[in-house]
Design a protein around this motif. Structure first.
Motif: not given
Ligand code: FES
Length: 251
Positions: A59-71, A85-89
């Motif tokens: 899962d991923h979406d924003c890749r900016e630490g905003i959406c919470g998808m990258c679990s 930080i989130t996974t995408c960061q």
């Molecule tokens: S892809 Fe959105 S917070 Fe990681």
């Protein structure tokens, strides 16, 4: 300074919620330390597609630490070894040349695996639907300054509202508890006058839904706060418990 590293990945593969999963091992060479963790997974997927194999689902979406998808659960930590930080960061400079990296999905009764590294987090949506809102009568737009709010309260509400609903708190908890998530959502409204009216009723409804969906209880290990990428405080759990108790006494 950019370096190129070789890594071995142990990735969880699972064809569906009811199918038994297993780790699959892949090697990647010449990965830039400047690339993000998700870009590294993109490179792996391109390699798999070129080899005629199934790409890894994540899962991923924003890749900016905003959406919470990258679990992703990386080397035993939700969102990996870096803090706040989130996974995408997360970047590959956090890993060493020759390192083996283990990647798993969130593991919780409340988040069944859909496929590979992707889990179903609609349970969080259902908890929000149970009470994570303010009931309002529609009408003219109220003046933004009509209800003054002390700065301390506004800041606390904003801190609670920084929760992105990624589910790392659940993944980090040995009980699979969603208390940090639910308490952040209860608090962001309970701290403001507009949300106070329904505060106790809201806490009761959201906690009941959380229990119904199979999330565990909080035993104060504080693992959720430590692993939360947004630093949401467990003080919110105490606030939610107070609201919940008030609702019980009002029954
Ligand atoms: S892809 Fe959105 S917070 Fe990681």
């Amino acid at each position: 300074m950019e370096k190129l590293i070789n890594i071995t990945l142990k990735v969880w593969r699972q064809k569906g919620p009811k199918v038994k999963g297993a780790f699959e091992t892949h090697s990647l060479e010449g990965i830039s330390t400047e690339s993000s963790f998700l870009e590294m997974l993109d490179i792996l997927n391109e390699k798999l597609i070129n080899e005629g194999k199934e790409p890894i689902v994540f899962d991923h979406d924003c890749r900016e630490g905003i959406c919470g998808m990258c679990s992703l659960y990386i080397n035993g930590h939700p969102h990996g070894p870096d803090e706040d930080i989130t996974t995408c960061q997360l970047h590959m400079r956090k890993f060493k040349d020759g390192e083996t990296i283990t990647i798993e999905p969130w593991r919780s009764h409340g988040f069944p695996v859909i496929r590979d590294l992707m889990v179903d987090r609609t349970a969080f949506d259902k908890i929000m639907q149970a009470g994570g809102y303010v009931s309002v009568n529609t009408g003219g737009i109220p003046d933004a300054n009509a209800i003054p709010i002390p700065k301390v309260d506004a800041d606390e509400a904003m801190d609670a509202a920084s929760c992105i609903g990624c589910g790392a708190c659940v993944a980090a908890c040995k009980n699979g508890s969603a208390m940090l998530f639910v308490s952040a959502k209860v608090s962001q409204l309970a701290l403001l006058p507009q949300g106070r009216v329904e505060a106790s009723r809201r806490a009761k409804a959201m906690v009941s839904k959380m229990d119904e969906l199979g999330f565990g209880n909080c035993t104060n290990t504080q693992a959720c706060e430590v692993q939360c990428p947004k630093n949401v405080s467990i003080a919110n759990i105490a606030r939610m418990n107070r609201e919940f108790l008030k609702a019980k006494f009002q029954d």
